[in-house]
Design an enzyme around this catalytic site. Sequence first.
Site, mmCIF file in Angstrom:
data_model
loop_
_atom_site.group_PDB
_atom_site.id
_atom_site.type_symbol
_atom_site.label_atom_id
_atom_site.label_comp_id
_atom_site.label_asym_id
_atom_site.label_seq_id
_atom_site.Cartn_x
_atom_site.Cartn_y
_atom_site.Cartn_z
ATOM 1 N N GLU A 271 2.075 102.253 73.391
ATOM 2 C CA GLU A 271 1.384 102.690 71.909
ATOM 3 C C GLU A 271 0.102 101.778 72.099
ATOM 4 O OE1 GLU A 271 -0.461 102.236 68.758
ATOM 5 O OE2 GLU A 271 1.252 101.033 67.904
ATOM 6 N N CYS A 305 -4.188 99.925 64.448
ATOM 7 C CA CYS A 305 -4.576 101.155 65.444
ATOM 8 C C CYS A 305 -4.667 102.566 64.924
ATOM 9 C CB CYS A 305 -3.259 101.297 66.628
ATOM 10 S SG CYS A 305 -1.728 101.365 65.696
ATOM 11 N N GLU A 402 -13.069 102.666 69.745
ATOM 12 C CA GLU A 402 -12.255 101.827 68.705
ATOM 13 C C GLU A 402 -12.657 100.667 68.324
ATOM 14 O OE1 GLU A 402 -7.438 101.384 67.941
ATOM 15 O OE2 GLU A 402 -8.112 100.797 69.997
#
Length: 504
Positions: A271, A305, A402
Amino acid sequence: MAGDSNGSSAASESFVKMPTIKFTKLFINGEFVDSISGKTFETIDPRTGEVITRVAEGDKEDVDLAVKAARAAFDHGPWPRLPGAERGAIMLKFADLIDEHTEELAKLDTVDAGKLFGFGKAVDIPQVAHMVRYYAGAADKIHGEVLKMSRELQGYTLLEPIGVVGHIIPWNFPSSLLFAKVAPTLAAGCTMVIKPAEQTPLSALYYAHLAKLAGVPDGVLNVITGFGKTAGAAVTHHMDIDKVSFTGSTDVGREVMQAAAKSNLKAVSLELGGKSPLLIFDDADVDKAADLALLGILYNKGETCVASSRVFVQEGIYDELVKKLEVKAKSWAVGDPFDPNVRQGPQVDKQQFEKVLTYIEHGKREGATLLTGGKPLGNKGYYIEPTIFTDVKDDMLIAKDEIFGPVMSLMKFKTIEEAIQRANNTKYGLAAGIVTKNIDVANTVSRSIRAGSIWINCYFAIDNDCPFGGYKMSGFGKDWGMQGIHKYMHTKSVVTPIYNSPWL
């Protein structure tokens, strides 16, 4: 903004008594032990930048001992051989103990990770206990199936625990994401070696203590604190670990896969990162949309996330939404996470703090307009103002990378087709949000965006029953739901011939 008390331990003491750090050693085979090297490392309070305590620094030799214990517990111990209901009963005791120690666990995650204490006490830690109970209830409901064969054969499948699992846990949700892995692994009958993030090791060690008290047999749950490049690498390369479950960055996810391939071809679930879009259409309630957009990027100080870091707003309401966001962001309270009036604590450590500030400078240099924030806050600790950029282009770094911090990129679109194309213009595919009153728009967009979770008129709608995981470079494999337990199982087919049967 509530920045006056940033990092003040005296101020924190007025809100809540600081936790006593009880566990700092490795947890191997049911005992707390020093690392073989005797080395320790500092864990830092992000509110102040000061040392909380020193924790045992595990390395390859310590991982070897933990894996040896986990392997013995799996191959010869009772845990995989207990009826599911008995495993579930022990897990229910574990959940009760977590409930009894909620406040202390919440304090540890606040002082170690900068998480909001009030939210941790009311939501995060109770949800951990609920997650353990959820999978405790699943432990005796793991069934294969009878197969209708096309020849004179009788077949069925067995679901069997995969073996020894290595869990590598991120620092942003040191409790929640730990148990998204630990709870289904326990229910499946596996044993494990846990490597918590070096930034946030304290609560994982406390949970190990509670597991022991609950009756989890020695060797089933082992915790090795240490660094990713040493202890983490030893887990991913280990020849006697059957599966690795990793949550973290895409770059490290690549290294995990490479290590699994170069060692024993162990199973892997990942993940990874995200750059999640939030699409707000003209028919949306603008006030509600502004609240969702802020929640999506500022919750947990942007260290999520699935943070909605790319906000696409249809042109008809764009100007009105910008005004609302500006007002709301400027009133967002940032400060000591023990303060019940604060909504955003510090970034997890100095490295992450500096990374976020660097991306803010990239945004300025590339021509984006700073609507709010953009600066560090206070004179100590790792606090950053809620930051919103307008006039963002899709090829800017702040729109592609990110950031993992409280930084929103706000962009305008005209048509549904444009919104879908731009939302999908990313290497990631973890989550997306849609704000609209039109069911046809919601259905079209939700089926068009390539992401693992789509939230319509809500955000962070994560639940124990709902599988969670990514597309593309956001990884593969699902946490939560029954898919979360099946990834720790092997499917075995058993076939016998049928002689002289009147039918197949």
